[in-house]
Design a protein around this motif. Structure first.
Motif, PDB file in Angstrom:
ATOM      1  N   ILE A 173      -7.831  -0.483  -3.730  1.00 16.23           N
ATOM      2  CA  ILE A 173      -6.611  -1.075  -3.174  1.00 16.23           C
ATOM      3  C   ILE A 173      -6.850  -1.473  -1.718  1.00 16.23           C
ATOM      4  CG2 ILE A 173      -4.184  -0.646  -2.558  1.00 16.23           C
ATOM      5  CD1 ILE A 173      -4.160   1.353  -4.989  1.00 16.23           C
ATOM      6  N   ARG A 174      -7.455  -0.554  -0.957  1.00 21.16           N
ATOM      7  CA  ARG A 174      -7.725  -0.846   0.455  1.00 21.16           C
ATOM      8  C   ARG A 174      -8.634  -2.058   0.608  1.00 21.16           C
ATOM      9  NH1 ARG A 174      -9.372   4.978   1.167  1.00 21.16           N
ATOM     10  NH2 ARG A 174      -7.312   5.841   0.782  1.00 21.16           N
ATOM     11  N   TYR A 175      -9.634  -2.158  -0.263  1.00 15.98           N
ATOM     12  CA  TYR A 175     -10.594  -3.262  -0.175  1.00 15.98           C
ATOM     13  C   TYR A 175     -10.027  -4.561  -0.762  1.00 15.98           C
ATOM     14  CZ  TYR A 175     -14.136   0.470   0.563  1.00 15.98           C
ATOM     15  OH  TYR A 175     -14.856   1.543   1.011  1.00 15.98           O
ATOM     16  N   TYR A 218       3.177  10.351  -2.015  1.00 14.92           N
ATOM     17  CA  TYR A 218       2.040   9.447  -2.154  1.00 14.92           C
ATOM     18  C   TYR A 218       2.074   8.401  -1.056  1.00 14.92           C
ATOM     19  CZ  TYR A 218       1.602  11.578  -6.740  1.00 14.92           C
ATOM     20  OH  TYR A 218       1.446  12.483  -7.755  1.00 14.92           O
ATOM     21  N   CYS A 219       0.871   8.018  -0.613  1.00 10.24           N
ATOM     22  CA  CYS A 219       0.757   6.954   0.386  1.00 10.24           C
ATOM     23  C   CYS A 219       1.422   5.688  -0.154  1.00 10.24           C
ATOM     24  CB  CYS A 219      -0.718   6.710   0.683  1.00 10.24           C
ATOM     25  SG  CYS A 219      -1.003   5.290   1.753  1.00 10.24           S
ATOM     26  N   LYS A 220       2.118   4.983   0.704  1.00  8.24           N
ATOM     27  CA  LYS A 220       2.828   3.780   0.268  1.00  8.24           C
ATOM     28  C   LYS A 220       1.887   2.591   0.032  1.00  8.24           C
ATOM     29  CE  LYS A 220       7.492   4.679   1.315  1.00  8.24           C
ATOM     30  NZ  LYS A 220       7.883   5.527   2.482  1.00  8.24           N
ATOM     31  N   LYS A 221       0.669   2.676   0.612  1.00  9.68           N
ATOM     32  CA  LYS A 221      -0.276   1.570   0.426  1.00  9.68           C
ATOM     33  C   LYS A 221      -1.245   1.823  -0.727  1.00  9.68           C
ATOM     34  CE  LYS A 221      -0.752  -1.320   4.348  1.00  9.68           C
ATOM     35  NZ  LYS A 221      -1.346  -1.594   5.636  1.00  9.68           N
ATOM     36  N   CYS A 222      -1.858   3.032  -0.734  1.00  5.72           N
ATOM     37  CA  CYS A 222      -2.821   3.339  -1.788  1.00  5.72           C
ATOM     38  C   CYS A 222      -2.166   4.330  -2.756  1.00  5.72           C
ATOM     39  CB  CYS A 222      -4.124   3.857  -1.191  1.00  5.72           C
ATOM     40  SG  CYS A 222      -4.024   5.475  -0.398  1.00  5.72           S
ATOM     41  N   VAL A 223      -2.967   5.141  -3.460  1.00  7.63           N
ATOM     42  CA  VAL A 223      -2.376   6.077  -4.416  1.00  7.63           C
ATOM     43  C   VAL A 223      -2.691   7.537  -4.060  1.00  7.63           C
ATOM     44  CG1 VAL A 223      -2.259   4.473  -6.362  1.00  7.63           C
ATOM     45  CG2 VAL A 223      -4.394   5.687  -5.943  1.00  7.63           C
ATOM     46  N   ILE A 280       2.141   6.054   5.443  1.00  6.90           N
ATOM     47  CA  ILE A 280       0.789   5.530   5.197  1.00  6.90           C
ATOM     48  C   ILE A 280      -0.231   6.627   5.503  1.00  6.90           C
ATOM     49  CG2 ILE A 280      -0.867   3.687   5.769  1.00  6.90           C
ATOM     50  CD1 ILE A 280       1.784   2.584   4.687  1.00  6.90           C
ATOM     51  N   CYS A 281      -1.202   6.827   4.615  1.00  8.76           N
ATOM     52  CA  CYS A 281      -2.168   7.921   4.789  1.00  8.76           C
ATOM     53  C   CYS A 281      -3.191   7.597   5.885  1.00  8.76           C
ATOM     54  CB  CYS A 281      -2.864   8.239   3.469  1.00  8.76           C
ATOM     55  SG  CYS A 281      -4.177   7.090   3.021  1.00  8.76           S
ATOM     56  N   SER A 282      -3.867   8.651   6.370  1.00  6.24           N
ATOM     57  CA  SER A 282      -4.809   8.452   7.481  1.00  6.24           C
ATOM     58  C   SER A 282      -6.004   7.589   7.061  1.00  6.24           C
ATOM     59  CB  SER A 282      -5.272   9.792   8.055  1.00  6.24           C
ATOM     60  OG  SER A 282      -5.577  10.715   7.044  1.00  6.24           O
ATOM     61  N   ALA A 283      -6.383   7.624   5.773  1.00  6.19           N
ATOM     62  CA  ALA A 283      -7.509   6.797   5.325  1.00  6.19           C
ATOM     63  C   ALA A 283      -7.134   5.308   5.382  1.00  6.19           C
ATOM     64  CB  ALA A 283      -7.919   7.188   3.909  1.00  6.19           C
ATOM     65  N   CYS A 284      -5.924   4.975   4.952  1.00  6.08           N
ATOM     66  CA  CYS A 284      -5.476   3.574   5.030  1.00  6.08           C
ATOM     67  C   CYS A 284      -5.338   3.138   6.485  1.00  6.08           C
ATOM     68  CB  CYS A 284      -4.138   3.397   4.298  1.00  6.08           C
ATOM     69  SG  CYS A 284      -4.304   3.368   2.504  1.00  6.08           S
ATOM     70  N   GLN A 285      -4.890   4.044   7.334  1.00  4.64           N
ATOM     71  CA  GLN A 285      -4.771   3.707   8.762  1.00  4.64           C
ATOM     72  C   GLN A 285      -6.152   3.440   9.358  1.00  4.64           C
ATOM     73  OE1 GLN A 285      -2.255   6.527  11.075  1.00  4.64           O
ATOM     74  NE2 GLN A 285      -1.566   7.224   9.076  1.00  4.64           N
TER      75      GLN A 285
HETATM   76 ZN    ZN Z   1      -3.336   5.331   1.759  1.00  5.27          ZN
END
Ligand code: ZN
Length: 372
Positions: A301-303, A3-8, A23-28
């Motif tokens: 989470i990102r927002y 799982y991405c460390k920032k989101c889920v 970290i996933c590409s969407a969070c990046q």
């Molecule tokens: Zn993510």
């Protein structure tokens, strides 16, 4: 599953990638917004519009692919009132029973922003035949409709001579997916994996539809496609589903409050037009181990709207729980008994990701809340 460390978001989302920090590409991509000069991006959009504005006299000078959802409201407002374009709206209305909100929102879009909407009501017989086949063999029941949502506006844009055709967000780039390039051009949208081309011969042989029934699902010929300039709005402005929702509400958009409390969603304003349609998006869960709750919790989470811990709780509570009303409407439309439906769903579970528990229910082997 990781799982991405920032989101889920798990790494089982098709096409998503993780960097060395996990970290996933969407969070990046979201993080990268800080480095973008948004003023320049807006100027780019203005100069694209300058090329086409008024090109057909009083006839429309651009097309917008709409569903009647919250994002459509924002797109139409932006093109018509901020950029002074004269848009025509193209939509594909699937044949499922619609929610009250869905009926209201499409009608209100036209009334609020004074626009013409040209809608396709797809061939119901073909839809039913293809739905059953794509559900049973690929777990993608609404492929036919999803494909038309991408292709139909392209056919129509050529008919109306509106080369500029406007889409909302670049799903692959914003949320992680195949060909996730940061680009304004939506030319490669047809290959983003949401509704990729399928083998026509296979469909014709197994479903009884004809080659003619499939005409509008084909990618338009190169010479037709090359005349068009399809763009993603999300390249030019900071796209945010929640902002679009707040904007749309101020213009009469209805969410599902007091109508339907969905058991597998964490919000009540996205994909709210019909119940049966949501079976398709929920099937990501048995196939890839995540559903709408993971998608939306990740965005929240990102927002900065919730913490990762709160997101994990939402995923745990909602992701697996396909809403029974979706099942009922879906079965009625496709003529399945609910027992037949669940038997097919059972066959779609990915055995690498899931195992059965003592209640004979599929559970994730490595859920995000389990400390390993
Ligand atoms: Zn993510």
């Amino acid at each position: 599953m990781r799982y991405c460390k920032k989101c889920v978001m798990p790494n089982t989302r098709p096409g998503i990638s993780f960097n060395e920090d996990g970290i996933c590409s969407a969070c990046q991509a979201y993080e990268n917004r800080k480095n973008v000069n948004w003023e320049n991006r807006w100027k780019e959009l203005e100069s694209i519009c300058d090329k086409y504005r008024g090109m057909n006299g009083d006839a429309p000078d651009c097309a917008i692919a709409v569903s009647g959802g919250k994002d459509s409201y924002y797109q139409v407002y932006l093109m018509k009132y901020l950029l002074n374009m004269n848009p025509i709206l193209f939509s594909v209305e699937d044949n499922f029973p619609m929610t009250n909100a869905g009926v209201h929102n499409l009608k209100n879009l036209s009334e609020e922003f004074a626009c013409n909407i040209v809608s396709m009501k797809p061939n119901i017989q073909a839809q039913k035949k293809i739905m059953r086949y794509m559900f049973e063999h690929y777990g993608k029941p609404t492929w036919y409709i999803d494909r038309l949502i991408y292709t139909y506006p392209l056919y129509m844009a050529n008919k109306f001579n509106t080369p500029l055709i406007v889409y909302g967000e670049n799903v692959s780039y914003e949320y992680g997916g195949k060909d996730a390039n940061e680009t304004y051009s939506a030319r490669n949208q047809l290959s983003n994996g949401v509704a990729s081309e399928v083998d026509e011969a296979e469909l014709i042989e197994n479903t009884g539809v004809s080659s003619k029934d499939l005409y509008f699902t084909r990618t338009p010929k190169d010479e037709e496609l090359n005349k068009l300039d399809p763009i993603y709005i999300s390249y030019f402005v900071q796209w945010n589903s929640f902002k679009n929702y707040e904007f749309a509400k101020k213009h009469g958009f209805h969410d599902l409050t007091h109508e339907w409390d969905r058991t597998h969603h964490v919000e009540n304003f996205d994909q709210i037009d019909s119940r049966a349609y949501l079976v398709h998006s929920w099937l990501k869960y048995p196939k890839f181990g995540h559903g709408a709750a993971t998608d939306y919790s990740s965005r929240m989470i990102r927002y900065g709207l919730i913490t990762r811990e709160e997101g994990i709780e939402k995923v745990r509570k909602f992701d697996h729980a396909l809403d029974p009303k979706c099942v009922q409407d879906f079965c009625e439309f496709c003529n399945y008994s609910e027992a037949e439906f669940w038997k097919i769903v059972d066959s779609l579970y990915n055995k690498d990701l899931f195992e059965k528990n003592e209640y004979d229910c599929w559970v994730l082997k490595r859920p995000i809340w389990k400390k390993l």
